[in-house]
Design an enzyme around this catalytic site. Structure first.
Site, PDB file in Angstrom:
ATOM      1  N   ASP A 403     -35.880  10.284-114.965  1.00  0.00           N
ATOM      2  CA  ASP A 403     -36.979  11.428-114.711  1.00  0.00           C
ATOM      3  C   ASP A 403     -36.690  11.825-113.235  1.00  0.00           C
ATOM      4  O   ASP A 403     -36.165  10.985-112.510  1.00  0.00           O
ATOM      5  CB  ASP A 403     -38.141  10.858-114.949  1.00  0.00           C
ATOM      6  N   GLU A 441     -55.556  24.463-100.548  1.00  0.00           N
ATOM      7  CA  GLU A 441     -55.280  23.144-101.131  1.00  0.00           C
ATOM      8  C   GLU A 441     -53.935  23.154-101.922  1.00  0.00           C
ATOM      9  O   GLU A 441     -53.644  22.187-102.570  1.00  0.00           O
ATOM     10  CB  GLU A 441     -56.287  22.823-102.047  1.00  0.00           C
ATOM     11  N   GLY A 472     -48.428  35.462-101.322  1.00  0.00           N
ATOM     12  CA  GLY A 472     -48.387  34.612-100.240  1.00  0.00           C
ATOM     13  C   GLY A 472     -49.783  35.004 -99.573  1.00  0.00           C
ATOM     14  O   GLY A 472     -50.804  35.309-100.360  1.00  0.00           O
ATOM     15  N   VAL A 473     -49.863  34.811 -98.315  1.00  0.00           N
ATOM     16  CA  VAL A 473     -51.231  34.964 -97.750  1.00  0.00           C
ATOM     17  C   VAL A 473     -51.016  36.032 -96.506  1.00  0.00           C
ATOM     18  O   VAL A 473     -50.149  35.901 -95.671  1.00  0.00           O
ATOM     19  CB  VAL A 473     -51.720  33.830 -97.282  1.00  0.00           C
ATOM     20  N   ASP A 602     -42.209   8.036-114.862  1.00  0.00           N
ATOM     21  CA  ASP A 602     -43.501   7.960-114.372  1.00  0.00           C
ATOM     22  C   ASP A 602     -44.588   8.698-114.718  1.00  0.00           C
ATOM     23  O   ASP A 602     -45.839   8.443-114.554  1.00  0.00           O
ATOM     24  CB  ASP A 602     -43.655   8.217-112.811  1.00  0.00           C
TER      25      ASP A 602
END
Length: 721
Positions: A403, A441, A472-473, A602
């Site tokens: 993976d 975040e 975007g910002v 995983d």
């Protein structure tokens, strides 16, 4: 319960513990979450629903027999010491000695209480006209106990024919201890299989907020219906699969798809149940519920793969099914012939000799002791082997499939490149970009802030911050307008970026996410981030190639990103854009081509592929689901241990085969000798001793694994840091 012969798939189900097909009408049932499971027996139901209780019961039985072994040995030792020893040989009545009575009182409760589950299994096996290992163990243990009781209370019966005193009661306890220890180890393995399914079920949200009759109501997740309108708030799990009909957010799908960066969702986007909503509020229409959801498909695939596996431990049972009738036939013929030629008493000794010598103690512990030794050796290097099931095909391994996200890569994006334009410095680009993203975040924002902190760039508070979904910002930093986002954002703001297009294209061609920074209407820089390779990943791939193994990468990522990672690693075979429930199909396809496949993963999305592969190798830093499903777990997050695990598996499998060879060779040689009466009246003694020696040979051979060397991979030097 017999396996159902009903061929209608709607009326049958597969027991998730033993894999047997059962009739839904007559099977035992258990409802977990919104799924109903069917079991062939109370034992399988208990293993699945109350695994700890059954495991504790088995542990108590093993402990009891081991205490019995120590107690009987202790009594034997006491007889060697002076006055106390002399007292032990005092006769109470009719030849009955203090020692014999004490031994009988200690061993009998242990034999009947600890061994009751085996005797019950033998009874039901015979009742169903089948013969398994329990039948032969029962005969061996109870034969030893019966003859031990006879020699204790009626010594003249045994010794009048010239037999010598021997501790048959101790042998019976020892046989039982060996067999129960083997069963306990197998139960540990069996329990892990059920645990992986339970952990998958725990991912499912239990409730959902649904709009009904114009009102928001909370309902149980299993009560959701198709076309229900569901509201999901930030931080909540999405309760089922569906399509967004209003709102905007980013969703963390990492556990199911392997994608390390949250996926933006707006009207028309598909959402998957059990994934996590990160930022905004949105409504979606349920398109799949219950067993049709993506998570339920993964659960089903894991169940199918685990129940269809064929562990090497079952090999002994298959042989025993044919072996036991032969033993009984040989014993009967021996008893009949020797009765006619040597007398009933001599024939009885020969009969007991055959039954004792045939006890499959060595067979029963051949695999568990080797696996236990392999587990101990692996633990030194941070490699956990689950059972012989997963090491059986290691020597024939041809292909290792990895993976990508979280396995070959770290699973979280990091800043890899910073380009500067129009006289802006790298530190300034990081300061403006980091200040703009300081309160976010989003993983990309966190990567930028982390890069700024590592370079000791001081970030400042941003003003007039505004998130622009899908672009975007924008904000004000130190009185200057800052825009950070994609080409679409720059075009909306009228910012010319043609001068940086070549750099953008190059970075994106390498599979990186490139973000444009503009300050006061001018292109100031590009910040590129991507999921970076784990330490030692390149070395691990080189190790595997040196073993002449084909290495492939399997990922849900797009082809461009996947190939960029593969090129860095030197992996030629890349399979991209694979959905979670399609991964096990890829493994099956490779197996269909005649390849023996190891899967390294995983995440939850890897669970079906890990279970389907000939050898499933789970990374210890990954999810509990992957670790429960994987047959081999790398405790450390070191990919070099994949090669070590394969080599350790091969060595463990060689021990299993050697153990089985000695166990069968012992029976092949000893049964004819015992049946011919060549052991004489002391046959039961020699048979019991030979049985014990064969078991010790198996244990000793397994213990030699402790001294195995893995210098090729320098494992000892790495230790278990």
């Amino acid at each position: 319960m017999h396996e159902s012969k009903n061929t209608d798939p709607s009326k049958t189900a597969r027991d998730p513990v033993c894999g047997m097909t059962v009739d839904k009408e007559t099977a035992l049932k258990a409802k977990i979450g919104d799924r109903t499971y069917y079991f062939c027996s109370q034992s399988c139901l208990d293993v699945y629903t109350q695994p700890e209780r059954e495991l504790k019961a088995m542990k108590r039985r093993v402990t009891l027999t081991l205490i019995g072994v120590l107690a009987t040995l202790g009594l034997r030792v006491i007889t060697l010491f002076g006055i106390v020893g002399a007292v032990m040989y005092l006769q109470i009545a009719g030849g009955l000695q203090v020692y014999g009575l004490a031994l009988f009182l200690v061993s009998t409760p242990i034999i009947w209480i600890a061994g009751f589950s085996i005797y019950k299994g033998a009874y039901f096996s015979l009742k169903n006209r089948k013969i398994n290992m329990d039948v032969l163990v029962t005969v061996g243990v109870l034969s030893g106990w019966l003859y031990g009781a006879i020699t204790t209370f009626f010594p003249e019966v045994a010794f009048s024919a010239g037999a010598v005193e021997f501790g048959y009661l101790e042998v019976a306890v020892a046989i039982l201890a060996f067999v129960l220890l083997g069963k306990y180890i197998e139960e540990l393995i069996r329990r892990k299989s059920a645990a992986s399914i339970r952990k998958l079920l725990e991912l499912q949200p239990t409730t959902a907020i649904v709009i009904r009759d114009g009102k928001e109501v909370q309902v149980a997740a299993e009560e959701l219906q198709l076309d229900d309108i569901i509201i999901v708030k930030p931080g909540e799990k999405i309760p089922t699969d569906g399509i967004v009909i209003s709102g905007y957010s980013s969703v963390d799908e990492k556990l199911l798809t392997g994608e390390s960066i949250p996926v933006e969702k707006n009207v028309g986007s598909e959402v998957i149940g059990a994934t996590i909503n990160k930022t905004g509020v949105f409504k979606f229409k349920a398109t799949k519920v219950g067993e049709d959801t993506a998570l339920s498909q993964i659960i089903h695939l894991v169940e199918e793969a685990q129940s269809s596996s064929a562990p090497v431990q079952k090999f002994a049972d298959k042989v025993v099914e044919k072996f036991v009738p032969i033993v009984f036939a040989v014993a009967a013929i021996s008893f009949t012939v020797l009765t006619l030629t040597m007398g009933v008493q001599f024939a009885f000794f020969a009969l007991l000799s055959v039954l004792l010598v045939a006890c499959p103690c060595a067979m029963g512990i051949a695999t568990p002791t080797a696996v236990l030794a392999g587990v101990g050796k692996g633990a030194e290097y941070g490699v956990l082997l689950r059972s012989g099931e997963y090491v059986e095909k290691a020597r024939k391994l041809t292909t290792v499939v990895f993976d990508k996200t979280g396995t070959l890569t770290k699973g979280d994006p990091s800043v890899t490149d910073i380009k500067t334009y129009n006289d802006f410095t790298e530190k300034e680009v990081l300061m403006f970009a980091g200040s703009a993203e300081k309160s976010s975040e989003h993983p990309l924002a966190e990567a930028i802030v982390e890069a700024a902190e590592k370079s000791r760039t001081e970030l400042v508070a941003a003003e007039a911050f505004e998130a622009l979904p899908g672009r975007g910002v924008k904000c004000m930093v130190q009185g200057r307008w800052v825009f950070l986002g994609n080409r679409k954002l720059m075009a909306e703001q009228g910012i010319v970026v043609s001068e940086i297009e070549n750099d953008m294209a190059k970075l994106e061609g390498e599979g990186k996410t490139a973000m444009i920074l503009a300050v006061d209407g001018k292109a100031a820089g590009i910040v590129a981030a991507m999921d970076t390779l784990k330490d030692n990943a390149v070395e691990a791939i080189e190790h595997l190639k040196s073993l002449k193994l084909e290495v492939a990468m399997l990922t849900g990522d797009n082809e461009r990103t996947a190939k960029a990672i593969a090129n860095q690693l030197g992996i030629d075979k890349v399979i991209s854009n694979v959905l979670p429930w399609e991964k096990e199909q890829v493994i099956k396809k490779l197996q269909g081509e005649g390849k023996v496949v190891a899967m390294v993963g995983d995440g939850i999305n890897d669970a079906p592929a890990l279970a389907t592969a000939d050898i499933g190798i789970a990374i210890g830093s990954g999810t509990d689901i992957a670790k429960e499903t994987g047959g081999i777990v790398l405790i450390k997050d070191d990919l070099r241990d994949v090669a070590l695990a394969i080599e350790l598996s091969k060595k463990t499998m060689r021990k299993i085969n050697t153990n089985l060879f000695w166990a069968f060779a012992y029976n092949t040689v000893m049964i004819p000798i015992a049946a011919a009466g060549l052991l004489g009246v002391n046959g039961p003694m020699f048979a019991a001793a030979a049985m014990a020696i064969s078991s010790l040979t198996v244990v000793g051979n397994s213990a030699l694994l402790k001294f195995a060397k893995f210098e090729r991979f320098n494992a000892k030097k790495r230790g278990t840091q």
